[in-house]
Design a protein around this motif. Structure first.
Motif, PDB file in Angstrom:
ATOM      1  N   MET A   1      24.845 -23.457  47.137  1.00  0.00           N
ATOM      2  CA  MET A   1      24.443 -22.089  47.355  1.00  0.00           C
ATOM      3  C   MET A   1      25.228 -21.551  48.563  1.00  0.00           C
ATOM      4  SD  MET A   1      20.609 -20.446  47.834  1.00  0.00           S
ATOM      5  CE  MET A   1      19.943 -21.992  47.372  1.00  0.00           C
ATOM      6  N   ILE A   2      25.696 -20.314  48.421  1.00  0.00           N
ATOM      7  CA  ILE A   2      26.441 -19.656  49.493  1.00  0.00           C
ATOM      8  C   ILE A   2      25.645 -18.438  49.955  1.00  0.00           C
ATOM      9  CG2 ILE A   2      28.594 -18.500  50.137  1.00  0.00           C
ATOM     10  CD1 ILE A   2      29.089 -21.378  49.341  1.00  0.00           C
ATOM     11  N   ALA A   3      25.415 -18.323  51.249  1.00  0.00           N
ATOM     12  CA  ALA A   3      24.721 -17.165  51.807  1.00  0.00           C
ATOM     13  C   ALA A   3      25.733 -16.053  52.067  1.00  0.00           C
ATOM     14  CB  ALA A   3      24.015 -17.541  53.103  1.00  0.00           C
ATOM     15  N   LEU A   4      25.328 -14.828  51.761  1.00  0.00           N
ATOM     16  CA  LEU A   4      26.146 -13.642  51.973  1.00  0.00           C
ATOM     17  C   LEU A   4      25.302 -12.633  52.742  1.00  0.00           C
ATOM     18  CD1 LEU A   4      28.706 -11.937  51.350  1.00  0.00           C
ATOM     19  CD2 LEU A   4      27.650 -11.357  49.167  1.00  0.00           C
ATOM     20  N   LEU A   5      25.763 -12.253  53.926  1.00  0.00           N
ATOM     21  CA  LEU A   5      24.988 -11.359  54.776  1.00  0.00           C
ATOM     22  C   LEU A   5      25.111  -9.900  54.328  1.00  0.00           C
ATOM     23  CD1 LEU A   5      25.772 -12.796  58.325  1.00  0.00           C
ATOM     24  CD2 LEU A   5      23.940 -13.424  56.745  1.00  0.00           C
ATOM     25  N   ILE A   6      24.028  -9.145  54.536  1.00  0.00           N
ATOM     26  CA  ILE A   6      24.011  -7.724  54.210  1.00  0.00           C
ATOM     27  C   ILE A   6      23.225  -6.977  55.280  1.00  0.00           C
ATOM     28  CG2 ILE A   6      21.909  -7.789  52.810  1.00  0.00           C
ATOM     29  CD1 ILE A   6      23.346  -5.831  50.864  1.00  0.00           C
ATOM     30  N   GLU A   7      23.583  -5.720  55.479  1.00  0.00           N
ATOM     31  CA  GLU A   7      22.894  -4.839  56.443  1.00  0.00           C
ATOM     32  C   GLU A   7      23.135  -3.406  55.983  1.00  0.00           C
ATOM     33  OE1 GLU A   7      20.712  -3.519  58.413  1.00  0.00           O
ATOM     34  OE2 GLU A   7      20.907  -5.000  59.994  1.00  0.00           O
ATOM     35  N   ASP A   8      22.362  -2.468  56.490  1.00  0.00           N
ATOM     36  CA  ASP A   8      22.566  -1.061  56.147  1.00  0.00           C
ATOM     37  C   ASP A   8      23.995  -0.632  56.448  1.00  0.00           C
ATOM     38  OD1 ASP A   8      20.123  -0.162  55.022  1.00  0.00           O
ATOM     39  OD2 ASP A   8      19.214  -0.133  57.014  1.00  0.00           O
ATOM     40  N   ASN A   9      24.496   0.283  55.625  1.00  0.00           N
ATOM     41  CA  ASN A   9      25.864   0.807  55.737  1.00  0.00           C
ATOM     42  C   ASN A   9      26.926  -0.259  55.505  1.00  0.00           C
ATOM     43  OD1 ASN A   9      25.102   3.525  56.297  1.00  0.00           O
ATOM     44  ND2 ASN A   9      24.574   2.869  58.369  1.00  0.00           N
ATOM     45  N   PHE A  10      26.605  -1.267  54.677  1.00  0.00           N
ATOM     46  CA  PHE A  10      27.587  -2.307  54.383  1.00  0.00           C
ATOM     47  C   PHE A  10      28.761  -1.712  53.605  1.00  0.00           C
ATOM     48  CE2 PHE A  10      24.702  -2.395  50.753  1.00  0.00           C
ATOM     49  CZ  PHE A  10      25.522  -2.573  49.660  1.00  0.00           C
ATOM     50  N   ASP A  11      29.914  -2.343  53.735  1.00  0.00           N
ATOM     51  CA  ASP A  11      31.101  -1.935  52.991  1.00  0.00           C
ATOM     52  C   ASP A  11      31.001  -2.561  51.600  1.00  0.00           C
ATOM     53  OD1 ASP A  11      33.769  -2.093  51.838  1.00  0.00           O
ATOM     54  OD2 ASP A  11      34.498  -1.426  53.791  1.00  0.00           O
ATOM     55  N   GLU A  12      30.877  -1.732  50.584  1.00  0.00           N
ATOM     56  CA  GLU A  12      30.648  -2.218  49.232  1.00  0.00           C
ATOM     57  C   GLU A  12      31.717  -3.201  48.768  1.00  0.00           C
ATOM     58  OE1 GLU A  12      30.263   0.899  50.239  1.00  0.00           O
ATOM     59  OE2 GLU A  12      28.494   1.777  49.290  1.00  0.00           O
ATOM     60  N   GLN A  13      32.979  -2.899  49.017  1.00  0.00           N
ATOM     61  CA  GLN A  13      34.056  -3.788  48.579  1.00  0.00           C
ATOM     62  C   GLN A  13      33.996  -5.127  49.295  1.00  0.00           C
ATOM     63  OE1 GLN A  13      37.560  -1.466  49.280  1.00  0.00           O
ATOM     64  NE2 GLN A  13      37.388  -0.417  47.320  1.00  0.00           N
ATOM     65  N   GLU A  14      33.662  -5.114  50.571  1.00  0.00           N
ATOM     66  CA  GLU A  14      33.578  -6.358  51.342  1.00  0.00           C
ATOM     67  C   GLU A  14      32.389  -7.214  50.905  1.00  0.00           C
ATOM     68  OE1 GLU A  14      35.546  -7.577  53.817  1.00  0.00           O
ATOM     69  OE2 GLU A  14      36.961  -5.921  53.729  1.00  0.00           O
ATOM     70  N   PHE A  15      31.406  -6.585  50.270  1.00  0.00           N
ATOM     71  CA  PHE A  15      30.218  -7.302  49.819  1.00  0.00           C
ATOM     72  C   PHE A  15      30.328  -7.733  48.353  1.00  0.00           C
ATOM     73  CE2 PHE A  15      26.126  -7.360  47.689  1.00  0.00           C
ATOM     74  CZ  PHE A  15      25.427  -8.265  48.460  1.00  0.00           C
ATOM     75  N   ILE A  16      30.657  -6.802  47.471  1.00  0.00           N
ATOM     76  CA  ILE A  16      30.620  -7.055  46.034  1.00  0.00           C
ATOM     77  C   ILE A  16      31.680  -8.066  45.599  1.00  0.00           C
ATOM     78  CG2 ILE A  16      30.922  -5.997  43.763  1.00  0.00           C
ATOM     79  CD1 ILE A  16      29.672  -3.461  45.011  1.00  0.00           C
ATOM     80  N   TYR A  17      32.883  -7.950  46.110  1.00  0.00           N
ATOM     81  CA  TYR A  17      33.947  -8.868  45.700  1.00  0.00           C
ATOM     82  C   TYR A  17      33.575 -10.328  45.995  1.00  0.00           C
ATOM     83  CZ  TYR A  17      38.513 -10.956  45.071  1.00  0.00           C
ATOM     84  OH  TYR A  17      39.537 -11.761  44.665  1.00  0.00           O
ATOM     85  N   PRO A  18      33.192 -10.673  47.234  1.00  0.00           N
ATOM     86  CA  PRO A  18      32.805 -12.071  47.474  1.00  0.00           C
ATOM     87  C   PRO A  18      31.554 -12.491  46.696  1.00  0.00           C
ATOM     88  CG  PRO A  18      32.831 -10.851  49.554  1.00  0.00           C
ATOM     89  CD  PRO A  18      33.235  -9.913  48.468  1.00  0.00           C
ATOM     90  N   PHE A  19      30.621 -11.554  46.479  1.00  0.00           N
ATOM     91  CA  PHE A  19      29.404 -11.873  45.728  1.00  0.00           C
ATOM     92  C   PHE A  19      29.759 -12.457  44.360  1.00  0.00           C
ATOM     93  CE2 PHE A  19      26.051 -10.855  42.706  1.00  0.00           C
ATOM     94  CZ  PHE A  19      24.923 -11.322  43.352  1.00  0.00           C
ATOM     95  N   TYR A  20      30.626 -11.786  43.644  1.00  0.00           N
ATOM     96  CA  TYR A  20      30.986 -12.245  42.306  1.00  0.00           C
ATOM     97  C   TYR A  20      31.997 -13.389  42.312  1.00  0.00           C
ATOM     98  CZ  TYR A  20      28.162  -8.561  40.359  1.00  0.00           C
ATOM     99  OH  TYR A  20      27.094  -7.771  40.026  1.00  0.00           O
ATOM    100  N   ARG A  21      32.884 -13.442  43.262  1.00  0.00           N
ATOM    101  CA  ARG A  21      33.857 -14.548  43.345  1.00  0.00           C
ATOM    102  C   ARG A  21      33.140 -15.873  43.591  1.00  0.00           C
ATOM    103  NH1 ARG A  21      37.664 -15.362  41.187  1.00  0.00           N
ATOM    104  NH2 ARG A  21      38.844 -16.367  42.807  1.00  0.00           N
ATOM    105  N   VAL A  22      32.102 -15.865  44.412  1.00  0.00           N
ATOM    106  CA  VAL A  22      31.318 -17.077  44.676  1.00  0.00           C
ATOM    107  C   VAL A  22      30.668 -17.563  43.378  1.00  0.00           C
ATOM    108  CG1 VAL A  22      29.177 -17.851  45.791  1.00  0.00           C
ATOM    109  CG2 VAL A  22      30.922 -16.675  47.122  1.00  0.00           C
ATOM    110  N   GLN A  23      30.140 -16.639  42.590  1.00  0.00           N
ATOM    111  CA  GLN A  23      29.527 -17.014  41.320  1.00  0.00           C
ATOM    112  C   GLN A  23      30.570 -17.552  40.340  1.00  0.00           C
ATOM    113  OE1 GLN A  23      27.120 -13.779  39.894  1.00  0.00           O
ATOM    114  NE2 GLN A  23      25.765 -13.887  41.647  1.00  0.00           N
ATOM    115  N   GLU A  24      31.747 -16.936  40.324  1.00  0.00           N
ATOM    116  CA  GLU A  24      32.821 -17.424  39.456  1.00  0.00           C
ATOM    117  C   GLU A  24      33.240 -18.844  39.834  1.00  0.00           C
ATOM    118  OE1 GLU A  24      35.888 -14.514  39.848  1.00  0.00           O
ATOM    119  OE2 GLU A  24      34.852 -13.059  38.600  1.00  0.00           O
ATOM    120  N   ALA A  25      33.092 -19.184  41.109  1.00  0.00           N
ATOM    121  CA  ALA A  25      33.436 -20.528  41.583  1.00  0.00           C
ATOM    122  C   ALA A  25      32.319 -21.535  41.303  1.00  0.00           C
ATOM    123  CB  ALA A  25      33.749 -20.490  43.076  1.00  0.00           C
ATOM    124  N   GLY A  26      31.210 -21.060  40.716  1.00  0.00           N
ATOM    125  CA  GLY A  26      30.143 -21.973  40.321  1.00  0.00           C
ATOM    126  C   GLY A  26      28.997 -22.109  41.298  1.00  0.00           C
TER     127      GLY A  26
END
Length: 70
Positions: free
Chosen positions: A1-26
């Motif tokens: 499991m990989i933790a991904l930090l989030i907070e108000d006014n997050f940069d969508e690209q900086e969040f969404i891309y790693p979110f799905y890449r981690v899942q693609e890596a299993g």
């Protein structure tokens, strides 16, 4: 499991891309925010935090991603 930090006014690209890449890596992605609530990004896109830092079992984590912002 990989933790991904989030907070108000997050940069969508900086969040969404790693979110799905981690899942693609299993790995499961665990979204961690100051509160387990919905956070809004810079452009209004929103995402739910799964858990707070105090509730994370660090023994279960294989990594941590701290996305950029502004």
């Amino acid at each position: 499991m990989i933790a991904l930090l989030i907070e108000d006014n997050f940069d969508e690209q900086e969040f969404i891309y790693p979110f799905y890449r981690v899942q693609e890596a299993g790995f499961k992605t665990l979204v961690v925010g100051p509160e387990a609530k919905i956070y809004k990004g810079k452009t209004g896109f929103s995402w739910q935090a799964d858990i707070t830092p105090a509730d994370v079992d660090t023994e279960q984590l294989s990594g941590l991603i701290v996305p950029g912002g502004y």
